[in-house]
Scaffold this motif. Structure first.
Motif, PDB file in Angstrom:
ATOM      1  N   MET A   1      21.903  22.490  56.541  1.00  0.00           N
ATOM      2  CA  MET A   1      21.100  23.504  55.864  1.00  0.00           C
ATOM      3  C   MET A   1      21.300  23.435  54.353  1.00  0.00           C
ATOM      4  O   MET A   1      20.340  23.607  53.579  1.00  0.00           O
ATOM      5  N   ASN A   2      22.513  23.162  53.906  1.00  0.00           N
ATOM      6  CA  ASN A   2      22.767  23.035  52.470  1.00  0.00           C
ATOM      7  C   ASN A   2      22.008  21.852  51.875  1.00  0.00           C
ATOM      8  O   ASN A   2      21.446  21.943  50.773  1.00  0.00           O
ATOM      9  N   ILE A   3      21.990  20.734  52.605  1.00  0.00           N
ATOM     10  CA  ILE A   3      21.251  19.552  52.147  1.00  0.00           C
ATOM     11  C   ILE A   3      19.753  19.847  52.106  1.00  0.00           C
ATOM     12  O   ILE A   3      19.053  19.473  51.159  1.00  0.00           O
ATOM     13  N   ALA A   4      19.246  20.534  53.138  1.00  0.00           N
ATOM     14  CA  ALA A   4      17.826  20.887  53.184  1.00  0.00           C
ATOM     15  C   ALA A   4      17.441  21.750  51.988  1.00  0.00           C
ATOM     16  O   ALA A   4      16.390  21.553  51.362  1.00  0.00           O
ATOM     17  N   ARG A   5      18.295  22.707  51.653  1.00  0.00           N
ATOM     18  CA  ARG A   5      18.014  23.566  50.494  1.00  0.00           C
ATOM     19  C   ARG A   5      18.086  22.775  49.185  1.00  0.00           C
ATOM     20  O   ARG A   5      17.287  22.995  48.264  1.00  0.00           O
ATOM     21  N   LEU A   6      19.023  21.845  49.125  1.00  0.00           N
ATOM     22  CA  LEU A   6      19.175  21.012  47.941  1.00  0.00           C
ATOM     23  C   LEU A   6      17.885  20.247  47.659  1.00  0.00           C
ATOM     24  O   LEU A   6      17.419  20.190  46.504  1.00  0.00           O
TER      25      LEU A   6
END
Length: 282
Positions: free
Chosen positions: A236-241
């Motif tokens: 999820m952090n990568i997706a938001r990035l």
């Protein structure tokens, strides 16, 4: 005048002397031609689709080499691309069967559409383009070739002759996903290519490229994508990035806000798919 040279040397000479418009598959060039020809009337055309040097598709010591005139259909059917699942998946959704038999890899780059599908996995792979003119050749990273919608680093006397894919991305878990309205015959609203390498829970590196959500394909070099365990929180952090790095437009097919949200959805979906497929091994 329609030129159809027998080899690359002849083609480069004609390009320098006559300044023709290059034609390969013509799948974008001749769309809505009656309107387009008033904007940029061509005095001559250079047909490169049968030049032998541009038809190569082979494994070499340097990597997998793809000639600029190789078509989408040839790419997804060739045993040479067996370890390049993301590229094959992208080539299979480039329009219908007729388009896939004409659309070339070089043309997909040269057309420089933000929604181009085939270039997205190639940028995720870290591929390199070869550009040639009568005065010589130069190498350009695929990620640096397109500078904006319909603009590239290509000079007037240059043409794309090939694409080199490094061996390290062949055979590792990878995928290409796209979001559209009507399946393969439509233009991508968002597309994502993801490549993952590493053993066990921790991945050595993750390479992701996002298309159709920015003026150019978005790919990030971040410590957050190296030596990472792909937990749901990390994904999820990568997706938001990636969503934060994209600056999509609003048009008749979708709003900018919707596209940005879909970047998150499809980056997450791609990484979850690869995590499940790897089963803890990559």
């Amino acid at each position: 005048m329609w030129y159809r040279p027998d080899n690359l040397e002849q083609a480069l000479a004609l390009l320098a002397e006559e300044q023709p418009t290059i034609v390969c598959g013509g799948t974008d060039l001749f769309v809505n031609w009656e309107a387009r020809k008033k904007q940029s009337p061509a005095r001559a055309w250079l047909d490169i689709q049968h030049i032998p040097e541009l038809r190569r598709l082979e494994q070499t010591a340097e990597g997998i080499e793809i000639g600029a005139a190789v078509t989408a259909a040839e790419l997804w059917q060739s045993p040479v691309t067996e370890g390049l699942a993301a590229l094959r998946e992208a080539c299979q959704v480039v329009g219908g069967w007729q388009i896939q038999n004409r659309a070339s890899i070089g043309g997909n780059f040269a057309n420089a559409s933000p929604a181009a599908d085939m270039i997205v996995p190639l940028i995720a792979y870290g591929a390199v383009l070869t550009l040639a003119s009568r005065s010589g050749t130069r190498k350009v990273a695929a990620a640096d070739f397109v500078t904006g919608p319909k603009t590239t680093v290509l000079q007037d006397d240059e043409m794309i002759t090939g694409v080199l894919i490094p061996h390290e991305v062949a055979g590792v878990p990878q995928t290409f996903l796209r979001h559209d309205q009507r399946g393969g015959t439509d233009i991508s609203l968002v597309s994502v290519a993801a490549v993952v390498k590493g053993s066990g829970a921790e991945k050595e590196w993750i390479k992701i490229a996002v298309g159709a959500a920015n003026a150019t394909v978005v790919t990030l070099n971040s410590d957050e994508l190296n030596r990472i365990e792909l937990t749901e929180e990390a994904i999820m952090n990568i997706a938001r990035l990636y969503a934060n790095a994209c600056h999509p437009i609003t048009d008749v097919r979708a709003s900018a806000e919707y596209r940005k949200e879909m970047v998150k959805v499809f980056v997450k979906k791609a990484l979850m798919k690869l995590t499940a497929k790897a089963g803890g091994e990559a």
